[in-house]
Write a protein that holds these residues in place. Structure first.
Motif, PDB file in Angstrom:
ATOM      1  N   VAL A  33      -3.522  -0.475   0.170  1.00 41.44           N
ATOM      2  CA  VAL A  33      -2.676   0.672  -0.164  1.00 41.44           C
ATOM      3  C   VAL A  33      -1.277   0.378   0.370  1.00 41.44           C
ATOM      4  N   GLU A  68       0.916   3.660  -3.049  1.00 43.03           N
ATOM      5  CA  GLU A  68       0.097   3.356  -4.214  1.00 43.03           C
ATOM      6  C   GLU A  68      -1.039   2.414  -3.831  1.00 43.03           C
ATOM      7  N   ARG A  69      -2.117   2.547  -4.530  1.00 41.51           N
ATOM      8  CA  ARG A  69      -3.299   1.712  -4.310  1.00 41.51           C
ATOM      9  C   ARG A  69      -3.248   0.514  -5.247  1.00 41.51           C
ATOM     10  N   ALA A  82      -4.403   2.862   7.960  1.00 40.99           N
ATOM     11  CA  ALA A  82      -3.425   3.763   7.342  1.00 40.99           C
ATOM     12  C   ALA A  82      -2.174   3.867   8.205  1.00 40.99           C
ATOM     13  N   GLU A 107      -5.850   6.777   1.478  1.00 45.17           N
ATOM     14  CA  GLU A 107      -5.104   7.675   0.597  1.00 45.17           C
ATOM     15  C   GLU A 107      -5.234   9.131   1.043  1.00 45.17           C
ATOM     16  N   ASP A 152     -10.004   4.939  -0.141  1.00 39.70           N
ATOM     17  CA  ASP A 152     -10.054   6.392  -0.320  1.00 39.70           C
ATOM     18  C   ASP A 152      -9.629   7.120   0.949  1.00 39.70           C
TER      19      ASP A 152
END
Length: 345
Positions: free
Chosen positions: A30, A7-8, A96, A60, A57
């Motif tokens: 995130v 989740e952000r 990430a 995700e 972005d």
């Protein structure tokens, strides 16, 4: 069998935070969660930086592919295999991959019932204190922030520079905090000759070292500063991955790593050992991060010479509890006594 989700989250900063490249008032992270078949959950987070080509972005966008690797392997203790396959799946996007790496290590340590630093066999008595950062602002505001930090008991202040009033800033900080250790970070803002000149001024004010005085790709300029400066030099933007260590080895005294630059905890440990093999001291820095990311860096702290792990302290509110850090002292033993898992969540 593992299940995953992310989740952000958007977090407001306690105060606007400025460096030579700009000012921010909020941070987007995130958060990744990895759950095993028994319901135990590992938590990690990405704090992407546009400067290194990532945003919330992009994080995700690639996380579904990265987490598919985790679910396919299915073993939270097979971290080396998972991290290798993640890098094969998504070549860039280190923040990430770091979020997944942290969550995996968190889950692995929790399943064993020990904090992460004990899983690695590290000595908490070798943990350096973290600096607290004074971001760029108008001179009076920086003076007030310095006074607040000093009166709150922080013994190490990192001061952002890179303006036409850098000398006045340092004078004000030293005036408000006469007994503290001061480190400065120009974030690539100076020319090599400006950096050498500034180092002589900074030495007179008892500054410990200068971080990233010149642009990241100016390796010759960095070497000129290193050979002529009156203070030790640290590389941050010039030190992104393990491949950069040999490039800076004869140009700086200190390698500054960040989890969000290098791609995970395994890679961070590899960079630390590589830097040591090249005769460099090691610092671990951070972005503005929730404790779900910062705490992982704290567990690496016994391997460091210097820590700059105050990113969560700059937030107005953090949804995750972190490693106890009174006045910058990273207290891993208190974490161990708490009886909680790898990151005191």
């Amino acid at each position: 069998m593992l299940s995953t989700e992310f989740e952000r989250i958007t977090m407001s900063l306690a105060d606007p935070f400025g460096i030579s490249r700009g000012t921010q008032t909020e941070a987007e992270n995130v958060v990744v969660r990895i759950e095993d078949e028994g319901g135990m959950t590992g938590v990690g987070a990405a704090a992407p930086s546009v400067h290194y080509g990532e945003t919330a972005d992009t994080v995700e966008a690639v996380l579904p592919d990265l987490l598919a690797v985790v679910e396919e392997v299915g073993d939270p203790h097979a971290i080396d295999r998972i991290e290798r396959r993640m890098e094969e799946t998504v070549r860039r996007n280190p923040a990430a991959r770091t979020a997944v790496s942290i969550a995996l290590y968190d889950l692995a340590a929790k399943r064993l019932g020990i904090p992460l630093y004990r899983l690695w066999g590290l000595d908490p008595e070798r943990t350096p204190a973290s600096s607290f950062t004074i971001g760029l602002d108008d001179l009076q505001t920086m003076r007030e922030k310095t006074k607040d930090a000093y009166e709150s008991g922080y013994d190490i202040l990192k001061v952002k520079l890179g303006t036409d009033r850098d000398k006045a800033i340092v004078e004000a900080v030293r005036d408000e905090a006469p007994g503290v250790t001061i480190r400065v970070d120009a974030n690539e803002a100076w020319t090599p000759r400006e950096a050498v000149e500034m180092s002589e001024f900074l030495a007179d004010y008892g500054v410990e070292f200068v971080e990233q005085p010149v642009p990241a790709e100016d390796y010759e300029g960095l070497k000129f500063v290193y050979e002529n400066a009156a203070l030790p030099i640290a590389a941050d933007e010039s030190c992104v991955t393990v491949d950069d260590i040999p490039k800076i080895a004869d140009r700086v005294d200190i390698a500054n790593l960040k989890l969000m630059k290098c791609g995970g905890l395994t890679e961070a440990k590899r960079m630390i050992h590589t830097a040591r093999a090249h005769g460099l001291e090691v610092m671990l820095g951070c972005m503005i991060e929730t404790n779900a990311a910062i705490a992982a860096g704290c567990h690496l702290a016994p391997l460091l010479d210097y820590a700059d792990l105050d990113g969560s302290l700059l937030l107005a509110d953090d949804p995750y509890e972190g490693v106890p850090m009174p006045h910058g002292a990273i207290d891993l033993e208190a974490l161990s006594r708490s009886g909680t898992g790898a990151k005191h969540l």
